[in-house]
Design an enzyme around this catalytic site. Structure first.
Site, mmCIF file in Angstrom:
data_model
loop_
_atom_site.group_PDB
_atom_site.id
_atom_site.type_symbol
_atom_site.label_atom_id
_atom_site.label_comp_id
_atom_site.label_asym_id
_atom_site.label_seq_id
_atom_site.Cartn_x
_atom_site.Cartn_y
_atom_site.Cartn_z
ATOM 1 N N GLY A 104 5.977 -6.786 3.152
ATOM 2 C CA GLY A 104 5.817 -6.160 1.845
ATOM 3 C C GLY A 104 4.383 -5.813 1.537
ATOM 4 O O GLY A 104 4.033 -5.539 0.381
ATOM 5 N N LYS A 105 3.521 -5.785 2.562
ATOM 6 C CA LYS A 105 2.103 -5.480 2.352
ATOM 7 C C LYS A 105 1.840 -3.971 2.405
ATOM 8 O O LYS A 105 0.812 -3.506 1.919
ATOM 9 C CB LYS A 105 1.257 -6.208 3.400
ATOM 10 C CG LYS A 105 1.358 -7.726 3.271
ATOM 11 C CD LYS A 105 0.676 -8.448 4.426
ATOM 12 C CE LYS A 105 0.830 -9.967 4.273
ATOM 13 N NZ LYS A 105 0.256 -10.695 5.427
ATOM 14 N N ILE A 106 2.756 -3.236 2.999
ATOM 15 C CA ILE A 106 2.741 -1.776 3.002
ATOM 16 C C ILE A 106 4.136 -1.310 2.627
ATOM 17 O O ILE A 106 5.133 -1.865 3.107
ATOM 18 C CB ILE A 106 2.329 -1.210 4.379
ATOM 19 C CG1 ILE A 106 0.881 -1.614 4.704
ATOM 20 C CG2 ILE A 106 2.479 0.310 4.420
ATOM 21 C CD1 ILE A 106 0.409 -1.157 6.066
ATOM 22 N N ALA A 121 3.236 -4.853 8.865
ATOM 23 C CA ALA A 121 2.915 -5.222 7.491
ATOM 24 C C ALA A 121 4.026 -4.830 6.521
ATOM 25 O O ALA A 121 4.146 -5.413 5.436
ATOM 26 C CB ALA A 121 1.595 -4.585 7.068
ATOM 27 N N LEU A 137 0.828 -1.202 0.000
ATOM 28 C CA LEU A 137 0.000 0.000 0.000
ATOM 29 C C LEU A 137 0.866 1.256 0.000
ATOM 30 O O LEU A 137 1.876 1.327 0.693
ATOM 31 C CB LEU A 137 -0.917 0.022 1.230
ATOM 32 C CG LEU A 137 -2.050 -1.003 1.271
ATOM 33 C CD1 LEU A 137 -2.655 -1.060 2.670
ATOM 34 C CD2 LEU A 137 -3.121 -0.673 0.232
#
Length: 318
Positions: free
Chosen positions: A288-290, A284, A260
């Site tokens: 690698g989710k943010i 996160a 994100l």
């Protein structure tokens, strides 16, 4: 993360905590900015969240996701969420959102209660308690069964196989309630994804209907749509409330696009037990989710208080 060991004392002590007063008729945007200058715990994080959300909504190349759990849809915050729908490009939520949104559109309403009521007595009266909200059986399971089964018969006559998102849109089309999240999503062409669609009354009605009818639900079709949705985006942003499957589905798919770019998270959970609900947004980043340089803020507090103040402040700026 601030690497304090590499900084001088003078670098740290640059911004003083500022007292503030509330002016007569002051707008939410001004008040939240003052809260940011005042420092102090959740107030400062709320100001950071307003800045991040403002940036997200003003970024015309940002694809925006709204994520929340079902419990708040049982409250009057449902109207605030419905109003927010046009500002987002997709919604990811839980099955209970479908339950409460439809039940409140079709039924005789939910009612005020308290956390201290006698639940055994309520059970005998056919009244369910959700926190301090009272949900009579006739305003929930009974009305959903009575209303959903004829609609499902109509839809099954059109075709036997449905994706979750397209099925939800058909229900939103039939609600005709301006305060309904599903109706606003249909009206503004905002897809609603419910990855745990069998975990509630709506899903149970689907199962009961499918027992003797040619009717099936293709959830992998939803996942393919989400995949395309993420990969087609230039930048990604999310306003997330609560944890569980709705939050995780947002950040899970975001990792395939590098994470994100904007993230605002409101939660009452703590991180000590390793739960996703309690996990800070920083956690996160490690997955690698943010993105490492994302504009983000975690706000600790009751979303029924935080969200209206946050959105009012951002709407003022927009």
């Amino acid at each position: 993360m601030i690497e304090i060991e590499k900084m001088k004392k003078s670098d740290l002590l640059k911004r003083k905590v500022a007292d503030y007063a509330i002016a007569k008729g002051e707008k939410a945007s001004s008040l939240v900015r003052k809260m940011g200058g005042a420092g102090g715990f959740t107030a400062k994080n709320l100001a950071l969240a307003a800045d991040a959300l403002e940036g997200m909504l003003k970024d015309r190349q940002c694809t925006r996701i709204l994520s929340f759990p079902a419990d708040i849809v049982s409250t009057g915050l449902r109207g605030v969420l419905a109003q927010a729908v046009p500002h987002f490009n997709a919604i990811i939520t839980t099955c209970g959102t479908l339950d409460h949104d439809l039940a409140r559109a079709w039924g005789k309403g939910y009612f005020h209660g308290s956390f201290e009521m006698d639940d055994r007595a309520l059970h005998h009266l056919g009244v369910n308690r959700l926190g301090n909200v009272l949900v009579p059986n006739e305003s929930y399971g009974e009305i959903l069964e009575n209303k959903m089964q004829p609609i499902l018969r109509e839809l099954a006559g059109q075709k036997p196989d449905w994706g979750g998102r397209e099925l939800i849109a058909e229900f939103g089309k039939r609600v005709k309630d301006e305060g309904s999240i599903l109706y606003q999503a249909y009206k503004h062409n905002v897809p609603v994804y419910v990855p745990g669609i069998t975990d509630g009354a709506f899903g149970t009605q689907l199962m009961m209907f499918a027992q003797d009818k040619k009717f099936s639900l293709n959830l992998l079709r939803d996942e393919k749509e989400l995949s395309d949705f993420v990969f087609d985006s230039k930048r990604l942003g999310a306003l997330m409330m609560g944890g569980g499957i709705s939050k995780h589905h947002v950040i899970w798919w975001s990792q395939f696009k590098g994470g994100l770019d904007y993230a605002v998270y409101i939660t009452t959970a703590t991180q000590y037990d390793g739960s996703l609900s309690g996990a800070r947004l920083e956690e996160a980043i490690s997955w690698g989710k943010i993105k490492e340089r994302a504009r983000m803020a975690t706000v600790d507090g009751d979303v029924t208080v935080i969200l209206p103040l946050l959105l009012a402040a951002v709407y003022d700026r927009l």
